[in-house]
Scaffold this motif. Structure first.
Motif, mmCIF file in Angstrom:
data_model
loop_
_atom_site.group_PDB
_atom_site.id
_atom_site.type_symbol
_atom_site.label_atom_id
_atom_site.label_comp_id
_atom_site.label_asym_id
_atom_site.label_seq_id
_atom_site.Cartn_x
_atom_site.Cartn_y
_atom_site.Cartn_z
ATOM 1 N N GLU A 1 40.669 -34.920 64.065
ATOM 2 C CA GLU A 1 40.362 -35.656 62.842
ATOM 3 C C GLU A 1 39.163 -36.572 63.052
ATOM 4 N N LEU A 2 39.088 -37.186 64.228
ATOM 5 C CA LEU A 2 37.952 -38.050 64.531
ATOM 6 C C LEU A 2 36.660 -37.240 64.533
ATOM 7 N N ALA A 3 36.685 -36.081 65.156
ATOM 8 C CA ALA A 3 35.492 -35.227 65.193
ATOM 9 C C ALA A 3 35.088 -34.786 63.788
ATOM 10 N N LYS A 4 36.090 -34.542 62.948
ATOM 11 C CA LYS A 4 35.825 -34.124 61.580
ATOM 12 C C LYS A 4 35.100 -35.226 60.796
ATOM 13 N N VAL A 5 35.542 -36.473 60.986
ATOM 14 C CA VAL A 5 34.910 -37.609 60.303
ATOM 15 C C VAL A 5 33.491 -37.823 60.824
ATOM 16 N N GLN A 6 33.309 -37.720 62.125
ATOM 17 C CA GLN A 6 31.978 -37.907 62.704
ATOM 18 C C GLN A 6 31.005 -36.847 62.200
ATOM 19 N N LYS A 7 31.489 -35.629 62.049
ATOM 20 C CA LYS A 7 30.644 -34.566 61.482
ATOM 21 C C LYS A 7 30.348 -34.836 60.014
ATOM 22 N N ALA A 8 31.315 -35.406 59.300
ATOM 23 C CA ALA A 8 31.109 -35.714 57.885
ATOM 24 C C ALA A 8 29.958 -36.701 57.707
ATOM 25 N N LEU A 9 29.853 -37.680 58.599
ATOM 26 C CA LEU A 9 28.754 -38.642 58.517
ATOM 27 C C LEU A 9 27.414 -37.940 58.723
ATOM 28 N N VAL A 10 27.364 -37.049 59.697
ATOM 29 C CA VAL A 10 26.129 -36.283 59.938
ATOM 30 C C VAL A 10 25.773 -35.461 58.704
ATOM 31 N N ASP A 11 26.775 -34.819 58.109
ATOM 32 C CA ASP A 11 26.531 -33.969 56.944
ATOM 33 C C ASP A 11 26.095 -34.792 55.731
ATOM 34 N N ILE A 12 26.700 -35.959 55.545
ATOM 35 C CA ILE A 12 26.323 -36.830 54.425
ATOM 36 C C ILE A 12 24.877 -37.290 54.572
ATOM 37 N N HIS B 1 22.569 -35.761 56.160
ATOM 38 C CA HIS B 1 21.722 -34.586 55.943
ATOM 39 C C HIS B 1 21.529 -34.323 54.447
ATOM 40 N N GLU B 2 22.605 -34.465 53.668
ATOM 41 C CA GLU B 2 22.494 -34.240 52.220
ATOM 42 C C GLU B 2 21.566 -35.270 51.579
ATOM 43 N N MET B 3 21.698 -36.537 51.987
ATOM 44 C CA MET B 3 20.844 -37.577 51.409
ATOM 45 C C MET B 3 19.388 -37.392 51.833
ATOM 46 N N ALA B 4 19.175 -36.853 53.022
ATOM 47 C CA ALA B 4 17.809 -36.588 53.486
ATOM 48 C C ALA B 4 17.227 -35.339 52.835
ATOM 49 N N ASN B 5 18.082 -34.519 52.245
ATOM 50 C CA ASN B 5 17.655 -33.289 51.587
ATOM 51 C C ASN B 5 17.314 -33.588 50.130
ATOM 52 N N ASP B 6 16.165 -34.207 49.923
ATOM 53 C CA ASP B 6 15.684 -34.531 48.579
ATOM 54 C C ASP B 6 16.690 -35.392 47.822
ATOM 55 N N PHE B 7 17.307 -36.346 48.557
ATOM 56 C CA PHE B 7 18.170 -37.370 47.947
ATOM 57 C C PHE B 7 19.320 -36.736 47.157
ATOM 58 N N ASN B 8 20.044 -35.847 47.813
ATOM 59 C CA ASN B 8 21.095 -35.071 47.146
ATOM 60 C C ASN B 8 22.400 -35.864 47.089
ATOM 61 N N VAL B 9 22.509 -36.760 46.133
ATOM 62 C CA VAL B 9 23.714 -37.585 45.984
ATOM 63 C C VAL B 9 24.950 -36.738 45.690
ATOM 64 N N PRO B 10 24.908 -35.765 44.753
ATOM 65 C CA PRO B 10 26.121 -34.975 44.503
ATOM 66 C C PRO B 10 26.652 -34.283 45.759
ATOM 67 N N GLY B 11 25.756 -33.755 46.599
ATOM 68 C CA GLY B 11 26.201 -33.125 47.842
ATOM 69 C C GLY B 11 26.878 -34.108 48.771
ATOM 70 N N ALA B 12 26.307 -35.302 48.898
ATOM 71 C CA ALA B 12 26.887 -36.335 49.755
ATOM 72 C C ALA B 12 28.224 -36.815 49.204
ATOM 73 N N MET B 13 28.312 -36.960 47.894
ATOM 74 C CA MET B 13 29.552 -37.437 47.287
ATOM 75 C C MET B 13 30.680 -36.420 47.460
ATOM 76 N N GLY B 14 30.347 -35.137 47.410
ATOM 77 C CA GLY B 14 31.374 -34.125 47.628
ATOM 78 C C GLY B 14 32.005 -34.251 49.000
ATOM 79 N N ILE B 15 31.175 -34.481 50.007
ATOM 80 C CA ILE B 15 31.694 -34.676 51.370
ATOM 81 C C ILE B 15 32.491 -35.966 51.453
ATOM 82 N N PHE B 16 31.987 -37.020 50.814
ATOM 83 C CA PHE B 16 32.651 -38.326 50.842
ATOM 84 C C PHE B 16 34.046 -38.248 50.233
#
Length: 487
Positions: free
Chosen positions: A346-357, A359-374
């Motif tokens: 579960e800890l690894a899953k959360v740490q990956k979620a931060l990386v993915d979030i 990445h989504e925000m760095a991808n042309d400011f993709n808020v919907p993508g980041a919010m889905g992960i959040f």
């Protein structure tokens, strides 16, 4: 440091944002014309600019953010004359109102907020450079004054942002036709003052004031330099405003004006773009006083900034549900006792979620993508926390919360106050006329508890009917308490 990609309208492609100077980003966004209260369509551009500012900062960049106020304009002069006050007084009043709206929307302040009225020396100097470089010319007017026009065909790259050919150009509404123009597409850089306007400046061409487009070119150069990293505005500004900014700045300065151009799409009520002329305007002030700034911000960022935002009857209800979910979660997160053993998976899953979030925000400011992960993180936390959470796992979750707060502004510092605002928003949506206010509801809940304790079911039913009439739903909690909200 996360590399940021931006859809650059200059090239019509997504590109890595490469700052001119190390990690320092020079960012300019076209601000409002301060003649009246802003509407929620204006709010979309403002919140998107704030999103860029926040995300760049949260990603480790040093950002110098400049957002202007256009305080010299025909509409300001007309409104001030109608009120019988000086145009500066009228404009200053609505600058203050604009800043109040921005604060309510949770926006970070810009580093510099220049005014056209305070940039006249730089505007005049740039016009002089354009004349000297052969890109502008004067036309004599009455009383010895002159009008200065930009010679569009002289700038061979004109149309490179809008991709419009010179021969097919349609003029913006602010461009006045003039029989003395060398080409129909030439536009005004300086215009002589009219006696009725009441606000003008001395110049080499007589008393007057600048055209619309030259203002941003001069303000950007003054505060950010000849070449900037990122320029933002609504899609309606691509032509003619931003196209003309490029022509002016590059002809005057002899170098590229901006490396990356980003534009947000319209907010639509039904099938039409919101604008004051359509009669479907809701001001930021009216909306936030009725529902709250957090709800408006959430709606405006609910779709990608380059997609049209269709405002429907469900927009507010959906935003309320999502904001409630986020802030009930943050209350539990910071209130839960840190017990139990860490689950490595579960800890690894959360740490990956931060990386993915990130990445989504760095991808042309993709808020919907980041919010889905959040929201996935929130769902997992609510499941896991029933059996206790350890400090390491909790810290990883808090990292995500802090990043989302910094990068999007959609997580707020005082969740209890946010939930209170949501409850009042539900009341407005329900159309409930609750003259007794919250105090009456709280008293009814006390009486309900007493009636249920004494098994006075008739009284309990009577109170239930009254709560229903008030548009209130009651939730009985396992610990014997009851909470309520408007439907």
């Amino acid at each position: 440091m996360e590399k940021i990609t931006v859809f650059n309208n200059l090239t019509r492609s997504k590109e890595i944002l490469k700052p001119i100077d190390g990690n320092n980003i020079k960012f300019y966004s076209c601000g409002p014309t301060t003649y009246n209260f802003l509407h929620v369509g204006n709010a979309r551009a403002a919140v998107v600019a704030d999103l860029f500012h926040r995300t760049l900062k949260a990603s480790g960049y040093n950002v110098k953010f400049v957002r202007n106020f256009t305080d010299v304009d025909d509409k300001i002069l007309e409104a001030a004359n109608a009120r019988g006050i000086h145009p500066r007084e009228h404009s200053q009043e609505f600058i203050r109102e604009c800043l109040t709206d921005y604060e309510c929307l949770g926006m970070l302040p810009a580093h510099v907020t220049p005014l056209v009225s305070e940039t006249m020396p730089e505007i005049i100097e740039m016009i002089q450079d354009l004349i000297k470089n052969g890109y502008a010319y004067t036309v004599a007017k009455e009383d010895g004054a002159s009008e200065v026009l930009y010679n569009v065909p002289m700038f061979k790259e004109y149309g490179k942002l809008s991709k419009i050919q010179l021969e097919s150009l349609q003029h913006g509404v602010r461009v006045e036709s003039d029989v003395n123009k060398k080409h129909p597409s030439d536009f005004v850089l300086w215009k002589p003052a009219k006696a009725s306007e009441g606000w003008s400046w001395d110049s080499p061409w007589g008393k007057g004031r600048p055209g619309w487009h030259i203002e941003c070119s001069a303000m950007a150069k003054k505060h950010l330099g000849k070449t900037i990293d990122l320029h933002h505005g609504g899609v309606d500004l691509i032509f003619p405003h931003h196209e003309n900014e490029i022509a002016q700045s590059e002809a005057a300065n002899g170098c590229q004006f901006c490396n990356n151009w980003a534009h947000n799409e319209f907010l639509n009520f039904g099938s039409e773009k919101m604008s004051k002329s359509l009669g479907n305007v809701v001001t930021i002030r009216k909306f936030t006083e009725t529902y709250s700034g957090s709800i408006l911000r959430h709606i405006l960022l609910s779709v990608h900034y380059r997609s049209k935002l269709e405002w429907t009857e469900d927009s507010i209800t959906k935003a309320i549900g999502e904001i409630e979910r986020i802030h009930e979660f943050t209350i539990h997160l910071f209130g839960d006792q840190k017990t139990g053993a860490a689950d490595p998976a579960e800890l690894a899953k959360v740490q990956k979620a931060l990386v993915d979030i990130k990445h989504e925000m760095a991808n042309d400011f993709n808020v919907p993508g980041a919010m889905g992960i959040f929201f996935g993180v929130i769902k997992d936390y609510n499941r896991i926390s029933k059996n206790g959470v350890d400090a390491l796992y909790t810290h990883a979750i808090i990292e995500i919360v802090n990043f989302m707060k910094d990068a999007t502004g959609l997580v707020h510092d005082y969740p209890e106050e946010v939930l209170r605002q949501l409850n009042m928003a539900r009341k407005h949506l329900s159309g409930t006329d609750n003259a007794g206010g919250d105090a009456e509801i709280e008293q009814l809940l006390v009486e309900r508890k007493e009636a249920r304790a004494t098994k006075n079911w008739a009284k309990s039913d009577e109170i239930r009917d009254r709560l229903n009439a008030l548009g209130v739903v009651v939730k009985d909690n396992p610990d014997g308490t009851a909470t309520w909200s408007y439907k």
